[in-house]
Design a protein around this motif. Structure first.
Motif, PDB file in Angstrom:
ATOM      1  N   THR A 113     -23.102 -37.222 -36.614  1.00 46.03           N
ATOM      2  CA  THR A 113     -21.729 -37.401 -37.093  1.00 46.03           C
ATOM      3  C   THR A 113     -21.712 -37.974 -38.506  1.00 46.03           C
ATOM      4  O   THR A 113     -22.630 -38.668 -38.927  1.00 46.03           O
ATOM      5  CB  THR A 113     -20.917 -38.290 -36.115  1.00 46.03           C
ATOM      6  OG1 THR A 113     -19.605 -38.445 -36.604  1.00 46.03           O
ATOM      7  CG2 THR A 113     -21.553 -39.651 -35.944  1.00 46.03           C
ATOM      8  N   LEU A 114     -20.688 -37.634 -39.226  1.00 48.37           N
ATOM      9  CA  LEU A 114     -20.452 -38.142 -40.577  1.00 48.37           C
ATOM     10  C   LEU A 114     -18.974 -38.485 -40.645  1.00 48.37           C
ATOM     11  O   LEU A 114     -18.177 -37.967 -39.866  1.00 48.37           O
ATOM     12  CB  LEU A 114     -20.772 -37.055 -41.615  1.00 48.37           C
ATOM     13  CG  LEU A 114     -22.225 -36.560 -41.664  1.00 48.37           C
ATOM     14  CD1 LEU A 114     -22.328 -35.291 -42.484  1.00 48.37           C
ATOM     15  CD2 LEU A 114     -23.138 -37.638 -42.243  1.00 48.37           C
ATOM     16  N   LEU A 149     -26.970 -30.701 -37.098  1.00 48.16           N
ATOM     17  CA  LEU A 149     -26.199 -31.339 -36.024  1.00 48.16           C
ATOM     18  C   LEU A 149     -25.135 -32.266 -36.603  1.00 48.16           C
ATOM     19  O   LEU A 149     -24.018 -32.357 -36.101  1.00 48.16           O
ATOM     20  CB  LEU A 149     -27.129 -32.153 -35.106  1.00 48.16           C
ATOM     21  CG  LEU A 149     -28.174 -31.365 -34.312  1.00 48.16           C
ATOM     22  CD1 LEU A 149     -29.168 -32.309 -33.639  1.00 48.16           C
ATOM     23  CD2 LEU A 149     -27.506 -30.488 -33.259  1.00 48.16           C
ATOM     24  N   MET A 150     -25.493 -32.952 -37.711  1.00 53.98           N
ATOM     25  CA  MET A 150     -24.565 -33.907 -38.324  1.00 53.98           C
ATOM     26  C   MET A 150     -23.395 -33.196 -38.991  1.00 53.98           C
ATOM     27  O   MET A 150     -22.245 -33.631 -38.888  1.00 53.98           O
ATOM     28  CB  MET A 150     -25.314 -34.761 -39.351  1.00 53.98           C
ATOM     29  CG  MET A 150     -26.341 -35.688 -38.710  1.00 53.98           C
ATOM     30  SD  MET A 150     -27.498 -36.396 -39.914  1.00 53.98           S
ATOM     31  CE  MET A 150     -26.425 -37.501 -40.811  1.00 53.98           C
ATOM     32  N   PHE A 190     -20.954 -32.227 -36.488  1.00 58.75           N
ATOM     33  CA  PHE A 190     -20.583 -33.313 -35.568  1.00 58.75           C
ATOM     34  C   PHE A 190     -20.876 -32.902 -34.120  1.00 58.75           C
ATOM     35  O   PHE A 190     -20.055 -33.083 -33.217  1.00 58.75           O
ATOM     36  CB  PHE A 190     -19.105 -33.690 -35.680  1.00 58.75           C
ATOM     37  CG  PHE A 190     -18.550 -33.702 -37.076  1.00 58.75           C
ATOM     38  CD1 PHE A 190     -19.266 -34.265 -38.130  1.00 58.75           C
ATOM     39  CD2 PHE A 190     -17.308 -33.155 -37.350  1.00 58.75           C
ATOM     40  CE1 PHE A 190     -18.741 -34.283 -39.416  1.00 58.75           C
ATOM     41  CE2 PHE A 190     -16.780 -33.170 -38.627  1.00 58.75           C
ATOM     42  CZ  PHE A 190     -17.493 -33.725 -39.664  1.00 58.75           C
ATOM     43  N   VAL A 191     -22.049 -32.341 -33.900  1.00 57.22           N
ATOM     44  CA  VAL A 191     -22.406 -31.848 -32.575  1.00 57.22           C
ATOM     45  C   VAL A 191     -22.869 -32.981 -31.674  1.00 57.22           C
ATOM     46  O   VAL A 191     -23.558 -33.892 -32.120  1.00 57.22           O
ATOM     47  CB  VAL A 191     -23.542 -30.797 -32.696  1.00 57.22           C
ATOM     48  CG1 VAL A 191     -24.125 -30.470 -31.328  1.00 57.22           C
ATOM     49  CG2 VAL A 191     -23.024 -29.548 -33.369  1.00 57.22           C
ATOM     50  N   PHE A 222     -29.675 -32.479 -39.958  1.00 58.71           N
ATOM     51  CA  PHE A 222     -28.446 -32.354 -40.748  1.00 58.71           C
ATOM     52  C   PHE A 222     -27.522 -31.264 -40.206  1.00 58.71           C
ATOM     53  O   PHE A 222     -26.298 -31.360 -40.348  1.00 58.71           O
ATOM     54  CB  PHE A 222     -28.785 -32.107 -42.214  1.00 58.71           C
ATOM     55  CG  PHE A 222     -27.941 -32.945 -43.107  1.00 58.71           C
ATOM     56  CD1 PHE A 222     -28.282 -34.269 -43.386  1.00 58.71           C
ATOM     57  CD2 PHE A 222     -26.758 -32.443 -43.617  1.00 58.71           C
ATOM     58  CE1 PHE A 222     -27.459 -35.061 -44.169  1.00 58.71           C
ATOM     59  CE2 PHE A 222     -25.933 -33.232 -44.402  1.00 58.71           C
ATOM     60  CZ  PHE A 222     -26.290 -34.539 -44.677  1.00 58.71           C
ATOM     61  N   LEU A 276     -26.610 -40.314 -34.662  1.00 56.34           N
ATOM     62  CA  LEU A 276     -27.337 -39.891 -35.849  1.00 56.34           C
ATOM     63  C   LEU A 276     -26.340 -39.797 -36.996  1.00 56.34           C
ATOM     64  O   LEU A 276     -25.530 -38.878 -37.053  1.00 56.34           O
ATOM     65  CB  LEU A 276     -27.951 -38.521 -35.541  1.00 56.34           C
ATOM     66  CG  LEU A 276     -28.844 -37.896 -36.560  1.00 56.34           C
ATOM     67  CD1 LEU A 276     -30.087 -38.760 -36.779  1.00 56.34           C
ATOM     68  CD2 LEU A 276     -29.253 -36.515 -36.073  1.00 56.34           C
ATOM     69  N   ILE A 277     -26.400 -40.783 -37.899  1.00 56.86           N
ATOM     70  CA  ILE A 277     -25.377 -40.850 -38.943  1.00 56.86           C
ATOM     71  C   ILE A 277     -25.958 -40.868 -40.337  1.00 56.86           C
ATOM     72  O   ILE A 277     -25.240 -41.057 -41.314  1.00 56.86           O
ATOM     73  CB  ILE A 277     -24.466 -42.086 -38.747  1.00 56.86           C
ATOM     74  CG1 ILE A 277     -25.290 -43.378 -38.809  1.00 56.86           C
ATOM     75  CG2 ILE A 277     -23.747 -42.007 -37.425  1.00 56.86           C
ATOM     76  CD1 ILE A 277     -24.415 -44.617 -38.702  1.00 56.86           C
ATOM     77  N   GLY A 278     -27.269 -40.653 -40.433  1.00 60.10           N
ATOM     78  CA  GLY A 278     -27.893 -40.592 -41.746  1.00 60.10           C
ATOM     79  C   GLY A 278     -29.301 -40.072 -41.586  1.00 60.10           C
ATOM     80  O   GLY A 278     -29.815 -39.995 -40.470  1.00 60.10           O
ATOM     81  N   ALA A 279     -29.899 -39.699 -42.691  1.00 57.89           N
ATOM     82  CA  ALA A 279     -31.251 -39.134 -42.622  1.00 57.89           C
ATOM     83  C   ALA A 279     -32.070 -39.652 -43.803  1.00 57.89           C
ATOM     84  O   ALA A 279     -32.709 -38.885 -44.526  1.00 57.89           O
ATOM     85  CB  ALA A 279     -31.184 -37.612 -42.591  1.00 57.89           C
TER      86      ALA A 279
END
Lengths: 336, 336
Positions: B270-271, A260-261, A264-265, A258, B243-246
Motif C-alpha cells: 500500500t501507498l 503489489l504496492m 494496493f493488493v 512494487f 508493505l509500504i516501502g522498498a
C-alpha cells in the motif's frame, strides 16, 4: 472397524482397506458413524507428507486412519461434556483426519446439523469446500455487492461452492476458468457469468475485457506460481488475492513488490485443514447460521461428482489427481 | 509567488527556488498560505520519476511546483462549493503535490483543523506519517489489544508516528529496528518496548525471543526485498504484513508461496500518495475524529527533526536521503 490406511512401499505408498482401531473419544467429542466422506486435495498432500500438511520424516507404515477431513453421518456416542448434540443426530462437518473409516471422531464444537432435505452424500459434499469458499470470500475477500470475482478451477469442489456463494450477493460478477467446455457449461449452470477456457484463451485479456480494464476485485487462486504474473495483471486496484492452493507450483522465480504496492493488493495465503479447532468451530457456526437454510431452499446445492465405495479410495483419489471431477468426489461405507 | 521546481540537468536534476504561477482553485478547494510543508520519500521518488509515482518520460523542465504532499497553513480563499471552512482557518492536510511553495491548493474534503495548542510546524509534521501509520495499523493491520507490532525504521517519520499510535491501544508490544543507539533511545522515549540495532543484531532472533517464538502479529515493512526472508520468519501465524516501502529493493529473487499459506499470512502492499481523493478524505476525517484531541492532550506528539527554509529544499531532501533524520524534516516559508 474398517478404514483406509496409507501403506508405505519401496516405490511410494498405496491405500489399504483393513481393520483399524476405533477412534478414541474425548469428553468434548462426538463419535460418528460415517455415512459419507469427502475426498480432498489435502488428503493427497497428507498421504505424500508434503510440506505444510504433515512435517517430519516419512513414516514406514501408518496403522491408523489419517486421511479424510470431512464427513456426514449419525451420532452414535457423545462425550461427557457435550450438551448440544444427542445420539441419533444427523451431522456433517470437519474432522481432524480419520474420515476414511466406518467411525470417526468429531469435536462437537464444529459439528453442523444437516440442513433439512439433504441426503448424507449431499451433506458430505458441503463442509470442506463451502467452508473454504466462505472463509475466503467473506472473511478474507470482503465480498460485497457489485464485486467481480475471478475463480480459477471453477469446476473444482471449492470452485463450484464459490460460484454459488458469490451469486448469493447482489450484483456480483463471477468469472471462471476451467479446462473444458463441459466444465464451463456446468459453471454457467451454477451462475458463472464469464467463462474462460484456460487451454484456449488468455484469461488476463478476458478478465480485463469483462471489467472494462479494471480487473477482478477478488481472485480465488488455487494455481500459484504458474499464474503469478497473469493474476497480478488481472487484479483490480485494492484487489484481494486469495492464495489457497498451488497446483501450478509454489515457487515464484521473481516477485516485484512494487507491483503489489502500486495496485494496493492484499494477498492472503490460507489453508483450512491446519487451522485451529476454535477457528473451525467459529467458521462452521457462522456458515451454517447464514447459509444452512439456503441448502434446504435449493438456493445452494452441494455438487457431487461421483461416489465411490470406501474400499475404492485409491480409485477415488486417482480421479482427483487426474482432474476429472466436476464437484466433489465422495466415499461411502459398504454398510450404508 | 515563490516555490520549488525540479530543474532537469544533463546529469540529473536539481531543486530551484523561483517565481512560479499560483495554483488554480476549483470550487471544492481551499487556497492555503503555506506555513510549513513536510519532506517525504515520495517527493524523492516523484523528483526522479520512479515507477509507481510518476510514469512516463522524464520531462526536460517542470515549470510548476509538483513536490510536497502535506502542508499546514492559513486558509486565504475558499472555492464556491466549500461550506465547512472559512478564510483565516488554520488547517493541515494532504495536497496533490505543490506543497513546496508559498501557496497551495487543498481539496476541502481532506483538510483538517489544526488541533488546539499545536504550532504550524507541529501540524505539518502530522498528515503524511500519521495517516500512513493509521491506515496501515487500523485499516489494513487490524491492530487490537494485546498485539505485537514490528516496526522497521522506527526512528523514521512513519516509524515515530506508528510507535505512538500502537501504544494508544492497550497491552500492545512495539518492537523497533533502527541503525543507531541514539535512534533506538528516541524510539523508547515514544513507547517502544523492544529495541533492535539492525546493524549489530539479527532482528528475527530478537523478535522470536521477545514473543516466545510466536512472532510479530503485524509488521510495518519499509524495506522490502532485502528483509523478505527475515520478515517471513519473524511473522506470527495469521500475521499481517504491511508493505509500504522498498528501501531495501523491490525485487525478491524467489518467493515460496507455500510459506505464506502455511502461516496464513496477509501481505498488503500500500501507498498513500496515489490513493483517491475519496480515500484521503475518509482517512483524514476518521483519523482526526479519533486522535485529534490526543495531540492537544499531549498523548501523541508530532516528531520534528529539523526545519529548513523553503529555499533550502535541496539540503532538506539530502538529509532524508542520508537517513540522518529522526522524525520529520520540514520546510517553512521565509516570510513566516
Amino acid at each position: 472397524m474398517k478404514g483406509i490406511i496409507v501403506k508405505q512401499t519401496e516405490t511410494g505408498n498405496c491405500l489399504e482397506y483393513q481393520d483399524v482401531p476405533a477412534p478414541h473419544l474425548e469428553s468434548s467429542d462426538l463419535l460418528i458413524e460415517v455415512m459419507a466422506s469427502g475426498v480432498n486435495r489435502t488428503d493427497l498432500m497428507t498421504r505424500n507428507r508434503q510440506a505444510g500438511y504433515a512435517d517430519g520424516p516419512v513414516p514406514t507404515e501408518v496403522e491408523r486412519v489419517e486421511l479424510g477431513v470431512e464427513i456426514s453421518g449419525v451420532v452414535v456416542q457423545i462425550g461427557d461434556a457435550v450438551t448440544d448434540f444427542s445420539v441419533g443426530d444427523h451431522v456433517m462437518g470437519l474432522v481432524d483426519g480419520g474420515g476414511y473409516a466406518e467411525y470417526a471422531r468429531m469435536p462437537a464444537s464444529r459439528a453442523m446439523h444437516i440442513p433439512e432435505g439433504l441426503e448424507f452424500t449431499d451433506a458430505a459434499a458441503i463442509p470442506e469446500v463451502f467452508l473454504t469458499a466462505y472463509q475466503n470470500l467473506f472473511w478474507h475477500g470482503q465480498l460485497s455487492e457489485g464485486k467481480t470475482v475471478l475463480i480459477h478451477a471453477g469446476a473444482s469442489g471449492v470452485g463450484t461452492a464459490a460460484i454459488q456463494l458469490v451469486k448469493q450477493v447482489p450484483n456480483t460478477t463471477v468469472i471462471v476458468t476451467a479446462g473444458s467446455q463441459e466444465k464451463l457449461t456446468f459453471c454457467q449452470s451454477l451462475g458463472a457469468d464469464v467463462l474462460i477456457n484456460y487451454k484456449e484463451e488468455n484469461f488476463t485479456e478476458r478478465v480485463l475485457e469483462a471489467t472494462e480494464g479494471r480487473g477482478a476485485d477478488i481472485i480465488m487462486d488455487f494455481v500459484g506460481a504458474s499464474y503469478w504474473s497473469r493474476n497480478l495483471e488481472s487484479i483490480a486496484v485494492e484487489g484481494r488475492w486469495l492464495l489457497i492452493g498451488a497446483l501450478g507450483g509454489s515457487l515464484v522465480p521473481e516477485v516485484q513488490l512494487f507491483d503489489l504496492m502500486k495496485k494496493f493488493v492484499t494477498l492472503t495465503g490460507t489453508l483450512l485443514t491446519p487451522r485451529t479447532a476454535e477457528y473451525k468451530a467459529r467458521l462452521s457456526h457462522e456458515f451454517l447460521a447464514r447459509f444452512g437454510q439456503a441448502f434446504t431452499d435449493g438456493q445452494l446445492r452441494p455438487v457431487v461428482d461421483q461416489v465411490f465405495d470406501l474400499s475404492e479410495a485409491e480409485a477415488a483419489q486417482q480421479r482427483m489427481k487426474d482432474n476429472l471431477n466436476t464437484g466433489k468426489i465422495l466415499l461411502t461405507n459398504r454398510s450404508v
